[in-house]
Design a protein around this motif. Structure first.
Motif, PDB file in Angstrom:
ATOM      1  N   GLY B  41      52.096  17.101 -33.995  1.00  0.00           N
ATOM      2  CA  GLY B  41      52.108  16.077 -33.240  1.00  0.00           C
ATOM      3  C   GLY B  41      51.066  16.536 -31.422  1.00  0.00           C
ATOM      4  N   ILE B  42      50.055  15.697 -31.257  1.00  0.00           N
ATOM      5  CA  ILE B  42      49.940  16.609 -30.334  1.00  0.00           C
ATOM      6  C   ILE B  42      50.225  15.074 -29.014  1.00  0.00           C
ATOM      7  CG2 ILE B  42      47.519  16.135 -28.512  1.00  0.00           C
ATOM      8  CD1 ILE B  42      46.117  17.328 -31.015  1.00  0.00           C
ATOM      9  N   VAL B  43      51.516  15.018 -27.858  1.00  0.00           N
ATOM     10  CA  VAL B  43      52.224  14.701 -27.160  1.00  0.00           C
ATOM     11  C   VAL B  43      51.735  15.013 -26.054  1.00  0.00           C
ATOM     12  CG1 VAL B  43      54.575  13.760 -26.402  1.00  0.00           C
ATOM     13  CG2 VAL B  43      53.734  14.040 -29.004  1.00  0.00           C
ATOM     14  N   GLY B  44      51.837  13.432 -24.902  1.00  0.00           N
ATOM     15  CA  GLY B  44      51.319  13.919 -23.788  1.00  0.00           C
ATOM     16  C   GLY B  44      51.015  11.872 -23.155  1.00  0.00           C
ATOM     17  N   PRO B  45      51.229  12.396 -22.323  1.00  0.00           N
ATOM     18  CA  PRO B  45      50.949  10.719 -21.633  1.00  0.00           C
ATOM     19  C   PRO B  45      49.535  10.616 -21.232  1.00  0.00           C
ATOM     20  CG  PRO B  45      51.141  12.445 -19.392  1.00  0.00           C
ATOM     21  CD  PRO B  45      50.831  13.504 -20.977  1.00  0.00           C
ATOM     22  N   ASN B  46      49.512   9.267 -21.202  1.00  0.00           N
ATOM     23  CA  ASN B  46      48.084   7.812 -21.002  1.00  0.00           C
ATOM     24  C   ASN B  46      46.799   9.533 -19.994  1.00  0.00           C
ATOM     25  OD1 ASN B  46      48.611   6.415 -23.146  1.00  0.00           O
ATOM     26  ND2 ASN B  46      49.173   4.690 -20.778  1.00  0.00           N
ATOM     27  N   GLY B  47      45.944   9.608 -20.756  1.00  0.00           N
ATOM     28  CA  GLY B  47      45.224  10.675 -19.566  1.00  0.00           C
ATOM     29  C   GLY B  47      44.546  11.987 -19.952  1.00  0.00           C
ATOM     30  N   ALA B  48      45.432  12.480 -20.762  1.00  0.00           N
ATOM     31  CA  ALA B  48      46.210  13.884 -21.147  1.00  0.00           C
ATOM     32  C   ALA B  48      45.123  14.411 -21.675  1.00  0.00           C
ATOM     33  CB  ALA B  48      47.659  13.794 -21.787  1.00  0.00           C
ATOM     34  N   GLY B  49      44.444  13.770 -22.433  1.00  0.00           N
ATOM     35  CA  GLY B  49      43.098  14.001 -22.946  1.00  0.00           C
ATOM     36  C   GLY B  49      43.508  14.556 -24.313  1.00  0.00           C
ATOM     37  N   LYS B  50      44.185  14.226 -25.118  1.00  0.00           N
ATOM     38  CA  LYS B  50      44.678  14.299 -26.634  1.00  0.00           C
ATOM     39  C   LYS B  50      43.430  13.549 -27.031  1.00  0.00           C
ATOM     40  CE  LYS B  50      47.981  10.730 -26.343  1.00  0.00           C
ATOM     41  NZ  LYS B  50      48.074  10.390 -24.964  1.00  0.00           N
ATOM     42  N   SER B  51      42.571  12.206 -27.116  1.00  0.00           N
ATOM     43  CA  SER B  51      41.649  11.775 -28.161  1.00  0.00           C
ATOM     44  C   SER B  51      40.930  13.353 -27.141  1.00  0.00           C
ATOM     45  CB  SER B  51      41.268  10.681 -27.681  1.00  0.00           C
ATOM     46  OG  SER B  51      42.552   9.369 -27.907  1.00  0.00           O
ATOM     47  N   THR B  52      40.054  12.964 -26.462  1.00  0.00           N
ATOM     48  CA  THR B  52      39.381  14.205 -25.750  1.00  0.00           C
ATOM     49  C   THR B  52      39.484  15.626 -26.673  1.00  0.00           C
ATOM     50  OG1 THR B  52      39.123  13.405 -23.508  1.00  0.00           O
ATOM     51  CG2 THR B  52      38.439  15.467 -23.668  1.00  0.00           C
ATOM     52  N   LEU B  53      40.231  15.931 -26.578  1.00  0.00           N
ATOM     53  CA  LEU B  53      40.497  17.468 -27.543  1.00  0.00           C
ATOM     54  C   LEU B  53      40.295  17.059 -28.454  1.00  0.00           C
ATOM     55  CD1 LEU B  53      41.630  20.401 -28.015  1.00  0.00           C
ATOM     56  CD2 LEU B  53      44.038  19.000 -28.410  1.00  0.00           C
ATOM     57  N   ILE B  54      40.160  15.827 -29.622  1.00  0.00           N
ATOM     58  CA  ILE B  54      40.214  16.389 -31.017  1.00  0.00           C
ATOM     59  C   ILE B  54      38.502  15.664 -31.065  1.00  0.00           C
ATOM     60  CG2 ILE B  54      39.845  13.979 -32.610  1.00  0.00           C
ATOM     61  CD1 ILE B  54      42.778  14.261 -32.557  1.00  0.00           C
ATOM     62  N   LYS B  55      37.652  15.128 -29.937  1.00  0.00           N
ATOM     63  CA  LYS B  55      36.667  14.535 -30.265  1.00  0.00           C
ATOM     64  C   LYS B  55      35.245  15.749 -30.024  1.00  0.00           C
ATOM     65  CE  LYS B  55      36.689   9.885 -29.196  1.00  0.00           C
ATOM     66  NZ  LYS B  55      36.686   8.713 -28.709  1.00  0.00           N
ATOM     67  N   ALA B  56      36.125  16.692 -28.795  1.00  0.00           N
ATOM     68  CA  ALA B  56      36.300  18.253 -28.595  1.00  0.00           C
ATOM     69  C   ALA B  56      36.082  18.893 -29.828  1.00  0.00           C
ATOM     70  CB  ALA B  56      36.771  19.063 -27.308  1.00  0.00           C
ATOM     71  N   VAL B  57      36.853  19.005 -30.498  1.00  0.00           N
ATOM     72  CA  VAL B  57      37.560  20.020 -31.695  1.00  0.00           C
ATOM     73  C   VAL B  57      35.340  19.554 -32.436  1.00  0.00           C
ATOM     74  CG1 VAL B  57      38.473  20.158 -33.838  1.00  0.00           C
ATOM     75  CG2 VAL B  57      39.418  20.110 -31.260  1.00  0.00           C
ATOM     76  N   MET B  58      35.751  18.325 -32.771  1.00  0.00           N
ATOM     77  CA  MET B  58      34.094  18.536 -33.595  1.00  0.00           C
ATOM     78  C   MET B  58      33.227  18.204 -32.816  1.00  0.00           C
ATOM     79  SD  MET B  58      36.251  15.429 -35.693  1.00  0.00           S
ATOM     80  CE  MET B  58      36.107  13.706 -34.555  1.00  0.00           C
ATOM     81  N   GLY B  59      33.323  18.773 -31.508  1.00  0.00           N
ATOM     82  CA  GLY B  59      31.735  18.865 -31.069  1.00  0.00           C
ATOM     83  C   GLY B  59      31.129  17.527 -30.910  1.00  0.00           C
ATOM     84  N   LEU B  60      31.642  16.026 -31.062  1.00  0.00           N
ATOM     85  CA  LEU B  60      31.151  15.566 -29.716  1.00  0.00           C
ATOM     86  C   LEU B  60      31.226  15.443 -28.529  1.00  0.00           C
ATOM     87  CD1 LEU B  60      32.847  12.668 -32.409  1.00  0.00           C
ATOM     88  CD2 LEU B  60      30.826  14.084 -32.634  1.00  0.00           C
ATOM     89  N   LEU B  61      31.595  16.099 -27.963  1.00  0.00           N
ATOM     90  CA  LEU B  61      31.624  15.868 -26.471  1.00  0.00           C
ATOM     91  C   LEU B  61      30.923  17.302 -26.064  1.00  0.00           C
ATOM     92  CD1 LEU B  61      35.264  14.507 -25.392  1.00  0.00           C
ATOM     93  CD2 LEU B  61      33.086  13.645 -25.660  1.00  0.00           C
ATOM     94  N   PRO B  62      30.698  17.513 -24.986  1.00  0.00           N
ATOM     95  CA  PRO B  62      29.545  18.692 -24.541  1.00  0.00           C
ATOM     96  C   PRO B  62      30.599  19.752 -23.802  1.00  0.00           C
ATOM     97  CG  PRO B  62      28.572  17.009 -22.683  1.00  0.00           C
ATOM     98  CD  PRO B  62      29.604  16.202 -23.827  1.00  0.00           C
ATOM     99  N   LEU B  63      31.376  20.728 -24.028  1.00  0.00           N
ATOM    100  CA  LEU B  63      32.492  21.825 -23.942  1.00  0.00           C
ATOM    101  C   LEU B  63      31.295  21.881 -22.426  1.00  0.00           C
ATOM    102  CD1 LEU B  63      33.347  23.872 -26.262  1.00  0.00           C
ATOM    103  CD2 LEU B  63      34.109  21.402 -25.897  1.00  0.00           C
ATOM    104  N   ARG B  64      32.166  22.452 -21.231  1.00  0.00           N
ATOM    105  CA  ARG B  64      32.239  23.005 -20.216  1.00  0.00           C
ATOM    106  C   ARG B  64      32.833  24.591 -20.312  1.00  0.00           C
ATOM    107  NH1 ARG B  64      33.951  21.527 -14.636  1.00  0.00           N
ATOM    108  NH2 ARG B  64      32.343  22.837 -14.084  1.00  0.00           N
ATOM    109  N   SER B  65      33.034  24.810 -20.852  1.00  0.00           N
ATOM    110  CA  SER B  65      33.941  26.238 -21.399  1.00  0.00           C
ATOM    111  C   SER B  65      34.655  26.126 -23.045  1.00  0.00           C
ATOM    112  CB  SER B  65      34.257  26.755 -20.604  1.00  0.00           C
ATOM    113  OG  SER B  65      35.833  26.371 -20.351  1.00  0.00           O
TER     114      SER B  65
END
Lengths: 330, 261
Positions: B41-65
């Motif tokens: 489970g990925i748990v955290g408050p709103n705006g914690a970046g939970k969906s962002t983490l999933i999208k970043a894993v799939m390469g849908l967002l540019p990574l800063r590092s």
């Protein structure tokens, strides 16, 4: 009837076009159908992707593309025309995205800024280089479908087979190409339009398909341009699809229905134009709008009448759609 | 499991993963190693970046590092082994397609460009619909579905992807109790078959019961590990900060259950 609306003379409006002036009627109606159908098919994707305004934008910003193509090639050969339109279309899409991502300006405003500016540049180009660019602004805006039968005919096999007036042949090829592209890329276009995030994760770049769609849109718009004009093209992009989507919940059926709506609009519009002695392209759009209105009211599933009847049935305590929908909850 | 793949290769590994929107960091320095066969489970408050983490894993967002590896390789090479369930509100449910059309989309990745779905794909889609008890609705227009039914359709579509790693964004949001129970049962079954499942979850009261291990996320990883070690008042306070006033009751309850059972 009064002075403004000519009397409806059955012979003049319905019989004569297909008896006395068969050839010109045929080409005009065919051109109207091909332009509306090609626009309608692409338009379906614009509507589903909530990009109706982008169609508006590209149909205007194609103008400077045509002007520049004219300046470079000296005449409006089909190759130069398409190249100019594609460059203008892609540039428009890029600019909209650039303004939207690199500033606080939202997409709709970015679209407005982009297409009006590009269109204005086109107008200036045509004025300044009036000697070199033989583009009639009036014709670009409103089109003149009545002149289609007068265009030089495309001959095949050294003149053995006469295909028809140049704009009609071009439009027919574009229409067939649009159908072929939709058939080949049906599943990619579907997933990119319905769920771009999933599409990207599956390896279909929504960006590539977005730009591809814009390129095809530019080509369709520019070939429909001459006959229906920049302003009416927008109606052709949206009306057939909007009408069809009110009639069916299945995309393949919607596609076929929008082609059917295009055929009806063209035919009915032509006769309306003959009757009212007015712009035929304008009459075709009015016919398309009338079809939309009819479907909106009478559509068996989503029509206004049906909605009203359903609402009344709920009031009466009868079986309601809401109940039916939530019947399955476990 | 893929043949010849070492058992020890993690399903998902990220190192120093950072993402920013308009120069504002959303995720930074995320280090995760998720072994195969886990329900996380990925748990955290709103705006914690939970969906962002999933999208970043799939390469849908540019990574800063940082970097991401799925089954020991970059995502691009293993994308057919990853199934995705987006948030239900992310699509237009008035779209002119039916339930079957949506589930078939799950097959598109394996088909690739140009190839059309065959009978085999249709059969798989049917099986997946049956697993979520939505087969009788195969020909139903998607706008005529309840929230729970929509979620089941999305789940069936992910199953049709026949993946080894599933990334799910709030699959329990706004669904009825029966659907929630059906989904969790399905996830446990997938886990037993050796699949790895990452679930963004927002309901702390059920989180402890559902997941083997948990990622507590608030722009960075606050804690990551087996649920009983990670899901404590102290860690939750750290994750939710001052916003945990209401949640502390939940956490307190959890603590009591953990120690006093």
């Amino acid at each position: 009837m009064n002075d403004f609306i000519p009397a409806f003379d059955w012979t003049r409006v319905v019989i004569d076009p297909w008896a006395a002036q068969f050839e010109s009627s045929f080409w005009i109606v065919l051109m109207g159908f091909l332009a509306t159908a090609a626009c309608g098919l692409i338009g379906n994707y614009l509507i589903l992707r909530r990009m109706a305004l982008v169609g508006d934008a590209i149909s205007h910003s194609v103008l400077p593309g045509l002007a520049v193509a004219f300046l470079f090639s000296g005449s409006l050969q089909i190759g130069a025309m398409f190249a100019g339109a594609i460059v203008a279309g892609v540039l428009t899409t890029l600019l909209i995205e650039l303004i939207h991502t690199k500033s606080r300006v939202k997409t709709d405003a970015a679209i407005g800024i982009t297409f009006c500016s590009l269109f204005a540049i086109g107008v200036i180009l045509i004025n300044v280089f009036a000697g070199k660019i033989h583009l009639d602004t009036e014709c670009v805006l409103y089109g003149e479908i009545s002149y289609v039968p007068l265009e030089s005919s495309v001959k095949w096999l050294g003149g053995a087979i006469e295909l028809g007036p140049r704009p009609v042949v071009t439009m027919a090829l574009v229409f067939l190409a649009v159908i072929a592209l939709i058939v080949v890329f049906y599943k990619e276009l579907l997933v990119c339009s319905f769920d771009p995030t999933l599409a990207a994760s599956l390896g279909f770049s929504p960006k590539v398909f977005h730009y591809g769609l814009m390129v095809v849109l530019s080509v369709v718009v520019v070939s429909a341009f001459e006959s229906v004009g920049a302003i009416l093209v927008i109606a052709m992009l949206i009306l057939p699809g909007a009408t069809a989507q009110l009639l069916s919940p299945r995309l393949p059926v919607v596609m076929v229905l929008s082609v059917l709506a295009a055929a009806l609009s063209s035919l009915l519009g032509y006769h309306l134009g003959v009757w009212m002695r007015c712009s035929i392209a304008g009459a075709m759009v009015v016919a398309a709008a009338a079809l939309f209105l009819l479907v909106w009211i009478f559509s068996p599933e989503q029509g206004l009448l049906q909605r009203w009847r359903r609402a009344r049935r709920v009031d009466d305590g009868g079986e309601s759609r809401i109940e039916e929908n939530n019947g399955y909850s476990s | 499991m893929k043949e010849g793949e070492l058992e020890s290769v993690p399903a998902l590994e990220t190192h120093d993963l950072s993402v920013a929107y308009h120069k504002k960091p959303v995720l930074y320095g995320v280090d995760l190693t998720i072994p195969k066969g886990q329900l996380v489970g990925i748990v955290g408050p709103n705006g914690a970046g939970k969906s962002t983490l999933i999208k970043a894993v799939m390469g849908l967002l540019p990574l800063r590092s940082g970097w991401v590896e799925v089954f020991g390789q970059p995502f691009k090479k293993t994308k057919t082994r990853v199934g995705y369930v987006p948030q239900r509100e992310s699509v237009d449910w008035d779209f002119p397609v039916n339930v079957m059309d949506v589930v078939m989309m799950g097959r598109y990745g394996k088909l690739g460009l140009f190839r059309r779905p065959k009978k085999k794909d249709r059969d798989i889609a049917r099986e997946c619909l049956d697993k979520v008890k939505m087969l009788p609705f195969a020909n139903r227009q998607i706008s005529n579905l309840s929230g729970g039914q929509q979620q089941r359709v999305f789940l069936a579509r992910a199953l049709a992807q026949e993946s080894d790693l599933y990334l799910m964004d709030e699959p329990f949001a706004g669904v009825d109790a029966a659907t929630e129970a059906a989904i969790i049962e399905l996830l446990k079954e997938l886990k037993e078959r050796g699949k790895t499942i990452l679930v963004v979850h927002h309901d702390l009261t059920t989180a402890r019961e559902y997941f083997d291990s948990m990622v507590l996320l608030n722009m960075r990883v606050v804690a990551f590990g087996p649920t009983e070690q990670v899901f404590t008042v102290e860690q939750l306070q750290k994750t939710y900060g001052g916003r945990l006033t209401l949640l502390s009751d939940v956490a307190g309850e959890t603590e009591r259950q953990l120690s006093g059972e």
